[in-house]
Design a protein around this motif. Structure first.
Motif, PDB file in Angstrom:
ATOM      1  N   ILE A  85       0.838  -1.208   0.000  1.00 21.08           N
ATOM      2  CA  ILE A  85       0.000   0.000   0.000  1.00 21.08           C
ATOM      3  C   ILE A  85       0.871   1.255   0.000  1.00 21.08           C
ATOM      4  CG2 ILE A  85      -1.636   1.355   1.368  1.00 21.08           C
ATOM      5  CD1 ILE A  85      -2.808  -1.356   2.331  1.00 21.08           C
ATOM      6  N   ALA A  86       1.908   1.260   0.834  1.00 24.68           N
ATOM      7  CA  ALA A  86       2.777   2.446   0.930  1.00 24.68           C
ATOM      8  C   ALA A  86       3.538   2.687  -0.369  1.00 24.68           C
ATOM      9  CB  ALA A  86       3.741   2.284   2.092  1.00 24.68           C
ATOM     10  N   LYS A  87       4.125   1.634  -0.924  1.00 23.13           N
ATOM     11  CA  LYS A  87       4.908   1.808  -2.149  1.00 23.13           C
ATOM     12  C   LYS A  87       4.016   2.158  -3.342  1.00 23.13           C
ATOM     13  CE  LYS A  87       8.608  -0.688  -3.060  1.00 23.13           C
ATOM     14  NZ  LYS A  87       9.745   0.222  -2.864  1.00 23.13           N
ATOM     15  N   ALA A  88       2.782   1.658  -3.356  1.00 20.66           N
ATOM     16  CA  ALA A  88       1.867   1.997  -4.447  1.00 20.66           C
ATOM     17  C   ALA A  88       1.535   3.484  -4.428  1.00 20.66           C
ATOM     18  CB  ALA A  88       0.589   1.176  -4.334  1.00 20.66           C
ATOM     19  N   THR A  89       1.376   4.036  -3.226  1.00 20.74           N
ATOM     20  CA  THR A  89       1.061   5.468  -3.100  1.00 20.74           C
ATOM     21  C   THR A  89       2.301   6.324  -3.308  1.00 20.74           C
ATOM     22  OG1 THR A  89      -0.683   4.960  -1.488  1.00 20.74           O
ATOM     23  CG2 THR A  89       0.129   7.230  -1.558  1.00 20.74           C
ATOM     24  N   TYR A  90       3.388   5.960  -2.625  1.00 25.01           N
ATOM     25  CA  TYR A  90       4.604   6.774  -2.556  1.00 25.01           C
ATOM     26  C   TYR A  90       5.414   6.748  -3.850  1.00 25.01           C
ATOM     27  CZ  TYR A  90       9.189   8.126  -0.538  1.00 25.01           C
ATOM     28  OH  TYR A  90      10.402   8.719  -0.250  1.00 25.01           O
ATOM     29  N   GLU A  91       5.388   5.623  -4.557  1.00 22.51           N
ATOM     30  CA  GLU A  91       6.222   5.487  -5.753  1.00 22.51           C
ATOM     31  C   GLU A  91       5.433   5.408  -7.056  1.00 22.51           C
ATOM     32  OE1 GLU A  91       9.873   3.113  -3.509  1.00 22.51           O
ATOM     33  OE2 GLU A  91       8.671   2.057  -5.015  1.00 22.51           O
ATOM     34  N   LYS A  92       4.185   4.968  -6.995  1.00 21.29           N
ATOM     35  CA  LYS A  92       3.425   4.785  -8.230  1.00 21.29           C
ATOM     36  C   LYS A  92       2.131   5.599  -8.259  1.00 21.29           C
ATOM     37  CE  LYS A  92       5.180   0.156  -9.320  1.00 21.29           C
ATOM     38  NZ  LYS A  92       5.670   0.469 -10.686  1.00 21.29           N
ATOM     39  N   GLY A  93       1.938   6.431  -7.263  1.00 20.28           N
ATOM     40  CA  GLY A  93       0.737   7.248  -7.220  1.00 20.28           C
ATOM     41  C   GLY A  93       0.832   8.441  -8.152  1.00 20.28           C
ATOM     42  N   THR A  94      -0.201   9.260  -8.145  1.00 24.24           N
ATOM     43  CA  THR A  94      -0.174  10.503  -8.923  1.00 24.24           C
ATOM     44  C   THR A  94       0.788  11.478  -8.261  1.00 24.24           C
ATOM     45  OG1 THR A  94      -1.957  11.525  -7.639  1.00 24.24           O
ATOM     46  CG2 THR A  94      -2.594  10.158  -9.530  1.00 24.24           C
ATOM     47  N   LYS A  95       1.115  12.542  -8.972  1.00 27.94           N
ATOM     48  CA  LYS A  95       2.009  13.560  -8.421  1.00 27.94           C
ATOM     49  C   LYS A  95       1.451  14.090  -7.103  1.00 27.94           C
ATOM     50  CE  LYS A  95       4.217  17.978  -9.662  1.00 27.94           C
ATOM     51  NZ  LYS A  95       3.650  18.835  -8.604  1.00 27.94           N
ATOM     52  N   ASP A  96       0.158  14.336  -7.065  1.00 25.58           N
ATOM     53  CA  ASP A  96      -0.455  14.852  -5.836  1.00 25.58           C
ATOM     54  C   ASP A  96      -0.358  13.840  -4.702  1.00 25.58           C
ATOM     55  OD1 ASP A  96      -1.105  17.235  -7.016  1.00 25.58           O
ATOM     56  OD2 ASP A  96      -3.208  16.722  -7.392  1.00 25.58           O
ATOM     57  N   ARG A 184      13.662  17.346  -2.674  1.00 29.55           N
ATOM     58  CA  ARG A 184      12.498  16.662  -3.267  1.00 29.55           C
ATOM     59  C   ARG A 184      12.881  15.299  -3.838  1.00 29.55           C
ATOM     60  NH1 ARG A 184       9.523  13.761  -5.088  1.00 29.55           N
ATOM     61  NH2 ARG A 184       7.531  14.070  -6.157  1.00 29.55           N
ATOM     62  N   LYS A 185      14.018  15.243  -4.539  1.00 35.78           N
ATOM     63  CA  LYS A 185      14.472  13.959  -5.105  1.00 35.78           C
ATOM     64  C   LYS A 185      14.685  12.927  -4.016  1.00 35.78           C
ATOM     65  CE  LYS A 185      17.051  15.065  -9.354  1.00 35.78           C
ATOM     66  NZ  LYS A 185      18.419  15.066  -9.933  1.00 35.78           N
ATOM     67  N   LEU A 186      15.377  13.336  -2.966  1.00 40.64           N
ATOM     68  CA  LEU A 186      15.717  12.381  -1.912  1.00 40.64           C
ATOM     69  C   LEU A 186      14.483  11.938  -1.141  1.00 40.64           C
ATOM     70  CD1 LEU A 186      17.974  10.873  -0.497  1.00 40.64           C
ATOM     71  CD2 LEU A 186      18.233  12.807   1.047  1.00 40.64           C
ATOM     72  N   LEU A 187      13.637  12.885  -0.756  1.00 37.24           N
ATOM     73  CA  LEU A 187      12.446  12.531   0.013  1.00 37.24           C
ATOM     74  C   LEU A 187      11.471  11.687  -0.796  1.00 37.24           C
ATOM     75  CD1 LEU A 187      11.678  15.840   1.956  1.00 37.24           C
ATOM     76  CD2 LEU A 187      12.803  13.770   2.805  1.00 37.24           C
ATOM     77  N   GLY A 188      11.592  11.713  -2.122  1.00 44.46           N
ATOM     78  CA  GLY A 188      10.721  10.912  -2.968  1.00 44.46           C
ATOM     79  C   GLY A 188      11.282   9.552  -3.319  1.00 44.46           C
ATOM     80  N   SER A 189      12.425   9.182  -2.735  1.00 46.31           N
ATOM     81  CA  SER A 189      13.065   7.919  -3.125  1.00 46.31           C
ATOM     82  C   SER A 189      13.521   7.077  -1.931  1.00 46.31           C
ATOM     83  CB  SER A 189      14.281   8.222  -4.018  1.00 46.31           C
ATOM     84  OG  SER A 189      15.286   8.917  -3.283  1.00 46.31           O
ATOM     85  N   LEU A 190      12.988   7.345  -0.763  1.00 46.64           N
ATOM     86  CA  LEU A 190      13.512   6.715   0.449  1.00 46.64           C
ATOM     87  C   LEU A 190      13.179   5.232   0.572  1.00 46.64           C
ATOM     88  CD1 LEU A 190      12.958   9.554   3.076  1.00 46.64           C
ATOM     89  CD2 LEU A 190      15.025   8.985   1.784  1.00 46.64           C
ATOM     90  N   LEU A 191      12.191   4.733  -0.188  1.00 46.95           N
ATOM     91  CA  LEU A 191      11.886   3.299  -0.141  1.00 46.95           C
ATOM     92  C   LEU A 191      12.567   2.531  -1.271  1.00 46.95           C
ATOM     93  CD1 LEU A 191       8.158   3.077   0.984  1.00 46.95           C
ATOM     94  CD2 LEU A 191      10.248   2.784   2.322  1.00 46.95           C
ATOM     95  N   ILE A 192      13.509   3.202  -1.944  1.00 46.57           N
ATOM     96  CA  ILE A 192      14.379   2.526  -2.905  1.00 46.57           C
ATOM     97  C   ILE A 192      15.629   2.085  -2.156  1.00 46.57           C
ATOM     98  CG2 ILE A 192      15.813   2.837  -4.980  1.00 46.57           C
ATOM     99  CD1 ILE A 192      13.758   4.854  -5.960  1.00 46.57           C
ATOM    100  N   SER A 193      16.074   0.891  -2.420  1.00 44.63           N
ATOM    101  CA  SER A 193      17.267   0.398  -1.732  1.00 44.63           C
ATOM    102  C   SER A 193      18.448   1.332  -1.963  1.00 44.63           C
ATOM    103  CB  SER A 193      17.629  -1.001  -2.233  1.00 44.63           C
ATOM    104  OG  SER A 193      18.912  -1.377  -1.765  1.00 44.63           O
TER     105      SER A 193
END
Length: 421
Positions: A85-96, A184-193
């Protein structure tokens, strides 16, 4: 175990799982099983400590991320459904959806307000826990100064009765991210290894002249990380110091001589006598022109007392300026970015002793210093290494100044140049 094939009971999980391919779900399941097996939970969930260790998210950011993924249950157990659920929202969700998730992530205190203290905790955690920028020679007060320049980029404008401090609205959060693309880049990629090359985590390797005193260098690692937020990964490898006014002298010709063999982009940094630090990223080599040139990769930035990046708006093509040995008042000798002639976004005269900075529509940037007039104290120029750009200008022989001589006759034909060496 986190079986991705088991019949789901959670409607949110059913919806979230549709954002992934079957292979992606299987990979997530394998990751979950591996981490759950280390968590002393009978392989049913991931513990906070294992989560933090794998994603290298320690400190307030790691704790807040775990809290959000576990839907703030406070049970210290992250399930497979939580992860999907988290990765679907955080990584694959809409921009908003992604930005709303990041905005909630900033609320490290969990009080439903994002205040300056929250932002301070996040920035400190980024530098100390994620980027691991820890210089033993830097005092705590100096480190706090660096943290403050990132906080100063935020417009804390909302006053709520339930908050004891100024807070950040969602729209102001978006403005903060636009000024700080590295954040913004870093905070948007924290669940990437982290081992796979997490976007926003790379700091250029800063190569200086042999024997130079590091204390006179303007470009700190934190500044380089900030400036690099608007660049691609292959531009964040080696940055080489090409020119420093304290070492090479305040001379435009000397400046051009030292950068003439660098074919790629450069980062120009200026510290003025007011103590403000700012500059510009020049996507094209500094070369003699009678008009603006460059491309839409150029941008200007502030480093101190506030960190901000200003990218081209498309309002005009007045990006880079480099004029030498012209006698026309309509072609001021010097280097600059944006704006218009004699009203640049940033300009240093060919004497290297003065310049100016005005708000400009080219980058939608403000005056970069305390006043419009610039009295430079230190000028630095760094060469950005680009593997694919090497040899780009091999066919152009000679130094910058020698090439200026070659095109002078042509410029004379249109009445734009005059030899005044």
């Amino acid at each position: 175990m986190g079986n991705a094939q088991s019949p789901p009971n959670n409607p949110r999980y059913v919806l979230a799982s549709r954002a992934f391919t079957q292979k992606e779900l299987q990979d997530l399941n394998s990751l979950f099983d591996s981490l759950a097996s280390q968590s002393q939970s009978n392989c049913n969930s991931i513990s906070l400590s294992v989560f933090q260790s794998y994603f290298k998210l320690h400190g307030p950011i790691g704790e807040r991320m775990f809290d959000l993924i576990t839907q703030e249950r406070k049970d210290q157990s992250l399930t497979f459904e939580d992860l999907v659920i988290a990765k679907a929202t955080y990584e694959k969700g809409t921009k908003d959806e992604i930005e709303e998730f990041i905005f909630r992530l900033l609320d490290v205190s969990g009080d439903n307000f994002v205040g300056r203290s929250d932002l301070e905790s996040v920035v400190i955690s980024i530098f100390n826990d994620i980027l691991c920028i820890k210089d033993p020679e830097v005092t705590s007060s100096s480190q706090q100064d660096i943290v403050n320049i990132f906080l100063n980029a935020a417009n804390l404008s909302v006053h709520d009765e339930g908050s004891t401090e100024e807070t950040l609205s969602f729209e102001d959060f978006r403005g903060w991210c636009a000024r700080l693309p590295s954040v913004r880049k870093l905070l948007g990629s924290l669940l990437i290894s982290p081992d796979s090359g997490r976007p926003g985590s790379r700091i250029p390797n800063l190569l200086t002249m042999k024997g130079i005193d590091s204390n006179i260098i303007l470009l700190r690692k934190e500044y380089a990380w900030h400036i690099g937020g608007a660049l691609s990964q292959h531009e964040l490898e080696d940055w080489k110091l090409l020119y420093h006014s304290a070492v090479n002298g305040h001379s435009f010709n000397t400046f051009l001589g030292h950068i003439s063999n660098h074919a790629g982009p450069t980062v120009l940094i200026i510290k003025d006598k007011e103590g403000f630090i700012y500059g510009g990223y020049a996507s094209q080599p500094w070369d003699r022109h009678a008009e603006f040139y460059g491309d839409m990769k150029c941008y200007t930035f502030q480093l101190n007392p506030v960190a901000s990046i200003f990218r081209p708006t498309g309002a005009n093509n007045n990006l880079q300026w480099c004029a030498v040995n012209f006698t026309s008042e309509e072609i001021p000798n010097g280097i600059g970015f944006g704006g218009r002639v004699n009203h640049f976004g940033l300009f240093i005269s060919a004497n290297f002793d003065q310049g100016h900075t005005f708000s400009c529509s080219t980058f939608s940037s403000p005056c970069l210093s305390n006043t419009n007039r610039i009295l430079p104290e230190v000028i630095e120029c760094w060469g950005v290494t680009q593997g694919e750009a090497q040899g780009k200008n091999d066919a152009v022989k000679g130094t910058v100044l020698e090439r200026f001589k070659e095109d002078r006759n042509m410029l004379n034909l249109v009445g734009l140049a005059n030899s005044s060496e």
